[in-house]
Design an enzyme around this catalytic site. Structure first.
Site, PDB file in Angstrom:
ATOM      1  N   ASP A   1     -25.205  77.281 -11.653  1.00 52.72           N
ATOM      2  CA  ASP A   1     -24.689  75.993 -12.092  1.00 52.72           C
ATOM      3  C   ASP A   1     -25.663  74.868 -11.767  1.00 52.72           C
ATOM      4  O   ASP A   1     -26.385  74.927 -10.766  1.00 52.72           O
ATOM      5  CB  ASP A   1     -23.343  75.740 -11.403  1.00 52.72           C
ATOM      6  CG  ASP A   1     -22.583  74.588 -12.038  1.00 52.72           C
ATOM      7  OD1 ASP A   1     -22.881  74.242 -13.199  1.00 52.72           O
ATOM      8  OD2 ASP A   1     -21.689  74.039 -11.377  1.00 52.72           O
TER       9      ASP A   1
ATOM     10  N   LEU B   1     -32.602  98.088  -8.973  1.00 48.03           N
ATOM     11  CA  LEU B   1     -31.608  97.032  -9.101  1.00 48.03           C
ATOM     12  C   LEU B   1     -30.898  97.136 -10.447  1.00 48.03           C
ATOM     13  O   LEU B   1     -31.547  97.304 -11.486  1.00 48.03           O
ATOM     14  CB  LEU B   1     -32.300  95.667  -8.983  1.00 48.03           C
ATOM     15  CG  LEU B   1     -31.436  94.435  -9.279  1.00 48.03           C
ATOM     16  CD1 LEU B   1     -30.403  94.224  -8.183  1.00 48.03           C
ATOM     17  CD2 LEU B   1     -32.318  93.202  -9.445  1.00 48.03           C
TER      18      LEU B   1
ATOM     19  N   HIS C   1     -31.946  74.320 -18.668  1.00 49.18           N
ATOM     20  CA  HIS C   1     -31.807  75.764 -18.902  1.00 49.18           C
ATOM     21  C   HIS C   1     -33.186  76.418 -19.027  1.00 49.18           C
ATOM     22  O   HIS C   1     -33.401  77.536 -18.555  1.00 49.18           O
ATOM     23  CB  HIS C   1     -30.989  76.020 -20.168  1.00 49.18           C
ATOM     24  CG  HIS C   1     -29.591  75.489 -20.085  1.00 49.18           C
ATOM     25  ND1 HIS C   1     -28.639  76.038 -19.261  1.00 49.18           N
ATOM     26  CD2 HIS C   1     -28.998  74.430 -20.712  1.00 49.18           C
ATOM     27  CE1 HIS C   1     -27.501  75.351 -19.401  1.00 49.18           C
ATOM     28  NE2 HIS C   1     -27.698  74.375 -20.264  1.00 49.18           N
TER      29      HIS C   1
END
Length: 585
Positions: free
Chosen positions: A355, A464, A372
């Protein structure tokens, strides 16, 4: 484009000759693709056919045939690491994998199925038949899709049309079985499901005796009609590049012509494979060649890059210690290393709400979408930090179902960045399995297709697991789960009075996703915003004031360090937890 190596040129020429001789229709379809892609297509098709030939060689016993297929797979596994082969067909396949950077590890299961086929196959129902057919075909078709993507031409197949794609391949498989019925019966194989044979009493015995009867005639009529419906899928090529659409449309035309030949064969179907006439085939191919040539002349197709080693391309599931090493993440510029966290105190799954991108940009007088763009670096940092500290699961909240309410320019920038990341894919050389969680609705087709391709190409990686939530909503996830449970109850497969948490978990869109241990949100907000409500039921919550573009891997390490200082009680009294958990350092 195969270079100047005489052995390599000979290998590709052999694949071309084999394709043309053994399957003229397949060869004709490959001629509809750009010339630079044809050698790779010949190599893929010939390799698949070579394995089938080994499994079908009735001069050897089933155990020996299975062993030969296994040896072929093992040899390919070794040769993919070295980049060469003494077998010309495998040499062409290895070169294709290296040259186009294809991850053909996903072919392992399909090849293993062929090895099992050497012992014979029987199917009780259509479900088991479909699982076998799709397991054989889908991985090879997906390799072709990846090949086109590497050439800069994405094969647009929406996830909400996945059933159309798979049903088309069911039609390909059924047409192939009906065409080769004479050869299969001669070997004692009957690759049709018992569920279909039972509808025509006596047809199984008549087929084994190669006896044409009303039952076999009815069976063939029924199956050719079914195959025709499956290969006729107008939605398959909707919105697709016209060159690719021409290839698939022509493939469907040739399959229907083949089914016409099967229908017209009658008793001769048991003695020789039926083929369409030369005139019929020419009538279909001539206009297709013209359409394809025009479509590709207007398209810039990427030539294969110089050959580079594919150290991560293996077929077999080796123990982790024996697998070739992936690239290590680049070190942090400060030189700082992750803290040493005891294994029993490490979270398994960290989820992050990224955020503050827009507010970060606005504070600097920039449009929100620039936040972004800058936030991409922070996302890479989290992946690097997760790999360095040994985290097993990292989930990033990239775009929610509520984010469609934002400004069109901001949404467009987010989706364009997603497309760019998926196409360039800077994580390719890392031991990262990529997954997407969300709905396909409203997402651009090319983004959906690239996400699916990245999922497929990394699915065997064991480092991962990076899950990116795109067009995701937690309530939507639970609603879809409730719908899936309701369907099972309505079908009589589930007793509504006995539904457990395990049943709910098994019907989630991502049933194998582990519970979240730590939920971290940046941006100075303290809410979970409809993010993974089922999985975060017992998560530790961690909120920080930093905007997402201001974070790097060290913030992830701080979050994990904070997690180790929390008491994980899960409803137990504190004294019980203290007595059973190791003491914190």
């Amino acid at each position: 484009m195969v270079g100047d190596d005489p052995a390599l040129q000979a290998a590709y020429l052999l694949c071309r000759a084999r394709t043309k001789q053994q399957d003229p229709a397949e060869y004709a379809l490959i001629q509809l693709v750009p010339a630079v892609l044809r050698p790779a297509c010949w190599a893929l098709w010939t390799a698949a056919n070579a394995l089938d030939d080994l499994a079908d060689d009735r001069t050897a016993e089933s155990e020996e045939r299975a062993a030969r297929v296994g040896e072929w797979i093992s040899a390919l596994d070794h040769e993919l690491a070295t980049g060469t082969s003494t077998d010309p067909i495998r040499l062409a396949l290895v070169d294709t994998a290296w040259r186009w950077r294809l991850d053909i590890s996903q072919l392992h299961n399909a090849m293993t199925l062929v090895q099992h086929d050497a012992h014979g196959r029987q199917f009780t129902d259509w479900s088991s038949w479909r699982a076998w057919g799709r397991g054989n075909l889908l991985p090879w078709f997906d390799q072709v899709r990846d090949l086109f993507d590497r050439a800069g031409v994405a094969v647009t197949l929406r996830l909400d049309r996945q059933d159309v794609y798979e049903q088309f391949l069911d039609g390909v498989r059924l047409t192939d079985i009906l065409t080769d019925l004479s050869a299969d019966l001669a070997q004692g194989d009957l690759l049709l499901p018992g569920q279909s044979l039972d509808q025509f009493p006596g047809s199984a015995d008549d087929l084994e005796q190669r006896r044409w009867s009303p039952s076999t005639a009815g069976l063939i009529t029924d199956l050719t009609g079914l195959a025709r419906r499956w290969v006729t899928q107008p939605a398959l090529t909707r919105g697709m590049h016209p060159g690719l659409a021409t290839v698939l449309d022509t493939m469907a035309d040739l399959l229907r012509a083949q089914l016409d030949a099967v229908s017209a064969a009658g008793p001769t179907l048991f003695h020789a494979p039926p083929r369409p006439s030369f005139v019929t085939t020419a009538r279909l191919l001539a206009p297709a060649r013209a359409r394809a040539a025009l479509a590709w002349s207007l398209t810039e197709v990427t030539v294969p890059p110089p050959r580079r080693p594919r150290h991560d391309t293996v077929l077999t599931q080796r123990p982790r210690a024996q697998r070739p090493a992936f690239r290590s993440p680049p070190p942090h510029p400060s030189g700082e290393r992750p803290p040493q966290i005891p294994v029993d105190q490490m979270p398994t799954h960290v989820a992050v709400i990224m955020d503050g991108n827009g507010r970060w940009a606005q504070q600097r007088g920039l449009p929100r979408h620039e936040g972004h763009r800058t936030g991409r670096s922070a996302a890479y940092e989290m992946v690097y930090g997760a790999l360095e500290i040994g985290l097993r699961h990292l989930t990033l909240y990239a775009f929610s179902t509520e984010n469609w309410k934002r400004d069109d320019e901001e949404i467009g920038t987010i989706l364009a960045l997603l497309h760019q990341e998926l196409r360039e894919y800077p994580l390719e050389d890392l031991d990262v399995r990529v997954r997407w969680h969300g709905r396909p609705d409203r997402l651009p087709q090319d983004v959906i297709d690239l996400m699916r391709m990245r999922e497929s190409s990394t699915r065997d990686r064991s480092g991962l697991t990076l899950t990116t939530c795109i067009n995701y909503g937690g309530r939507d996830e639970i609603t879809r789960t409730a719908t899936a449970l309701a369907r099972r109850v309505r079908s009589g497969q589930l007793d509504p009075d006995l539904i457990s948490e395990t049943d709910v978990a098994q019907h989630l869109p991502q049933p194998d996703m582990p519970d979240v241990d730590l939920l971290w949100r940046t941006g100075n907000e303290q809410r979970i915003s409809n993010f993974l409500p089922w999985h975060t039921a017992y998560a530790e919550l961690y909120f920080t004031a930093d905007y997402w573009p201001e974070t790097d891997r060290r913030h992830l390490w701080q979050a994990i360090s904070e997690y180790t200082r929390r008491q994980r009680r899960h409803g137990a009294p504190l004294t019980a937890v203290v007595s059973h958990e190791p003491q914190q350092p």
